[in-house]
Design an enzyme around this catalytic site. Structure first.
Site, PDB file in Angstrom:
ATOM      1  N   GLU A   2     -54.392 -91.502  -1.650  1.00 39.22           N
ATOM      2  CA  GLU A   2     -53.384 -92.552  -1.507  1.00 39.22           C
ATOM      3  C   GLU A   2     -52.141 -91.831  -1.037  1.00 39.22           C
ATOM      4  OE1 GLU A   2     -50.017 -94.059  -2.228  1.00 39.22           O
ATOM      5  OE2 GLU A   2     -50.597 -94.004  -4.345  1.00 39.22           O
ATOM      6  N   CYS A  16     -44.310 -94.786  -2.627  1.00 38.96           N
ATOM      7  CA  CYS A  16     -45.207 -94.802  -1.469  1.00 38.96           C
ATOM      8  C   CYS A  16     -45.402 -96.209  -0.940  1.00 38.96           C
ATOM      9  CB  CYS A  16     -46.549 -94.175  -1.835  1.00 38.96           C
ATOM     10  SG  CYS A  16     -47.361 -94.964  -3.242  1.00 38.96           S
TER      11      CYS A  16
END
Length: 667
Positions: A254, A291
């Site tokens: 990720e 993120c």
């Protein structure tokens, strides 16, 4: 002070001076981090052997109960984590997202466990007949892999990042070796100490490595997995390790991505204002170090200025400062190094053609970086869609059509999430088709969701967190989907008796005649495959007429002789729900007993028409069972209703609540 790693059942200190962990606001050295000389390869083998066996001794249900107890334990002690969190530059609101968000993940997976079997095998889909006589069948199963999961976390979420990976792995029965990022490793270490002190985690189920991974990957093979959160560059480097290319270990990434937000052409003024609020929030939570934060904003040319002004208005009153001070809205970035990275990224965007539209006038000393809005009048320079400032910075782009906006969003090369502000179904349908190949999650924001939306940047435990391309191509969270990623799928082929015994679920052909009516048995005494074959009942004209009057269902196929003859049935037929009711009358034992209540009905199918003169018989079989709480369990019964020719006319699953044996009940 050196932070310690917890490996092979002991807290251990690495050798050498190590790297400093600093207070993000003051620069004070809080601790040092090193893993030099630690037995990381041995910890992998120890985790498999000790932790794996201990976890599998519990089963899904017990592991779920322990996750809930752990969530409660951490909730009672979270203030200590809140206080420590301020040293990372996070405000109390930031700490809430991280600490309470992580605890919420534990609760979510503990709830999910209630729908899982008691053991360690998770059956998928249904039994597949591989022979006409059903003596040979197949079933897909998810089974324990016998390895460990190495979980490498980013600096921005030391609590949530660890717990969101730990929870599905623990529920799946896979031991965790957690490796936090250095700048916030002191928070992760405090969290792991709390988790271990709870006494709820079997030995070996959780290990902690602070510092570098060293030669840890050399110990991994096809049984193991690495779940990584961090930069794309680091993820790409790890992917090339022989553990993944040659030995088949699973790598899930990720990574950072340039997540877009799009103001739709059909968006209302209220939706424009709500999107501006969302952008401002994404720049301020964790000071933009997420993120999932919004990095690119796309708006119609004639509405771009309005969106910029509305976003600026929501940011300019905020105060930057030490999060321990009263009235501070935004803290610093996590480190001086992180500030330098953001400055470098902004410089690259300016060189590519963006300009500073507005910059917060607040402090810029130390690791502080002011919220900044950039504007790119020419949106097509590729560098503008490839450079990510991992901080409170967003770049605004104009677009001329939906097709342009979709192409601009795709230039990011894959994103974790995109937000679309619209309430127009046609516009939403267009963007769903256009963005689905490029994003992991599509968040639609409008007047109807404004009050209840959890926001653009908030991953939820029951939804996938991940994205294609630059975002890493991985999947984290996602409820049962993320649990399954920690298990091995096996196609099992056997006779129905062995399949039933191995899966804990009934396979057709493995029936056991019930000696006593199964409704007279407690949960513990019911056996999968135990079958009651009922007496018979012949359907009469009066049955159909009375059921029509009782139910008020006067559909022509039941009540109009002429129309029914011209229908696909060729005659009047009984109501499907009459067949259902008649079957219940055949198999229900009316006296009080351990079966407490009807809990539901699933997968109902009416397979053949039933007319006057047809004779019905029911077969009731224990299909599967799972505990619900200390007093009750849920038993699923396969029901098949057949006619006088032995043809199935209806099939479905009934769920009942069944009492468990209490103290004093016969064993």
């Amino acid at each position: 002070m050196k932070l310690q790693s917890y490996l092979m059942g002991e807290w251990r200190e690495g050798q050498g001076e190590g790297l400093p962990v600093r207070d993000a606001s003051t620069g004070e050295v809080l601790a040092r981090v090193t893993a030099e000389g630690l037995p990381v390869k041995e910890a992998v083998a120890w985790g498999r052997e000790v932790g794996g066996k201990a976890l599998l001794a519990l089963g899904f249900q017990e592991r779920g109960r322990r996750l809930r107890a752990l969530a409660q334990y951490l909730s009672e002690r979270k203030e200590a984590l809140y206080r420590l969190y301020a040293t990372t530059g996070g405000t109390r609101r930031d700490a809430w997202y991280d600490v309470d968000g992580g605890i919420g993940v534990l609760y979510a997976y503990s709830s999910l466990a209630r729908h899982l079997p008691e053991g360690n095998l998770l059956p998928e889909d249904e039994f597949l007949p591989l022979s006409k006589d059903l003596s040979f069948q197949g079933r897909h199963l998810l089974a324990p892999k016998g390895g460990i999961t190495v979980q490498i976390n980013a600096f921005n979420f030391p609590v949530w990042g660890l717990l969101e990976k730990f929870a599905p792995a623990f529920l799946a029965g896979v031991p965790t070796l957690a490796k936090p990022a250095t700048p916030t490793a002191h928070v992760a270490e405090a969290l792991v100490r709390m988790m271990l002190e709870s006494g709820l985690l079997p030995e070996g189920s959780l290990q902690l490595l602070v510092g570098g991974v060293g030669d840890l990957f050399d110990a991994l093979d096809h049984r193991d997995s690495v779940f990584f959160t961090g930069s794309k560059a680091t993820a790409d480097r790890i992917r090339r390790h022989p553990a993944f290319l040659e030995r088949g270990a699973l790598f899930n990434a990720e990574a950072d991505s340039l997540n877009p937000a799009i103001l739709g052409e059909e968006a209302t003024e209220e939706e424009l204002s709500r999107l501006a609020q969302e952008i401002a929030q994404e720049l301020t939570i964790k000071t933009g170090q997420r993120c999932t934060a919004i990095r690119r904003v796309l708006a119609p040319k004639d509405r771009l200025e309005a969106l910029l002004q509305e976003t600026k208005k929501r940011l300019e009153a905020l105060r930057l400062g030490d999060p321990r001070e009263e009235g501070v809205d935004l803290g610093p970035l996590a480190s001086l190094e992180q500030r330098a990275e953001v400055e470098k990224a902004v410089a690259a965007l300016l060189e590519a053609g963006a300009q500073v539209y507005w910059k917060h006038p607040g402090r810029e000393d130390g690791a502080f970086f002011p919220p900044t809005l950039l504007l790119a009048q020419d949106p097509w320079a590729e560098a503008l869609h490839q450079v990510e400032p991992f901080g409170p910075v967003a770049t605004f782009f104009p677009y001329g059509s939906r097709e342009e906006a979709a192409r601009l969003a795709a230039l990011g090369g894959g994103s974790l999430v995109a937000t679309l502000a619209t309430s127009d179904p046609e516009e939403a349908r267009f963007y769903l088709g256009a963005l689905a190949p490029h994003v992991g999650r599509l968040h639609i924001l409008n007047a109807r969701t404004a009050a209840s939306s959890t926001g653009h940047g908030s991953p939820l435990p029951r939804l996938l967190h991940g994205g294609p391309g630059r975002a890493g191509g991985g999947e984290e969270l996602g409820g049962l989907l993320s649990v399954k990623r920690h298990l091995q799928r096996v196609a099992l082929q056997a006779d129905p008796w062995l399949l039933s015994a191995l899966t804990g679920e009934y396979a057709k052909g493995a029936e056991k005649p019930a000696g006593v009516h199964p409704f007279r048995k407690y949960y513990e005494d019911l056996e999968v495959g135990e079958t009651l074959t009922t007496h018979r009942r012949t359907v009469t004209e009066a049955d159909i007429t009375l059921f029509s009057a009782l139910s008020w269902d006067h559909f022509y196929a039941h009540t109009d002789e002429i129309a029914a003859k011209e229908s696909l049935f060729g005659k009047r037929v009984a109501h499907g729900y009459f067949v259902l009711s008649a079957a219940a009358g055949l198999f229900v034992d009316p006296a009080p007993g351990p079966v407490l209540a009807n809990y539901g009905l699933e997968d109902l199918r009416f397979l053949e028409p039933v007319g006057v003169g047809d004779t019905l018989q029911a077969r009731l079989t224990v299909k599967r069972k799972r505990p619900r709480d200390a007093k009750t369990g849920v038993v699923e019964w396969a029901v098949e209703v057949v006619n006088q020719e032995g043809k199935a006319v209806a099939a479905y699953t009934v769920l009942t609540l069944v009492a468990r044996k209490g103290e004093g009940e016969p064993a």
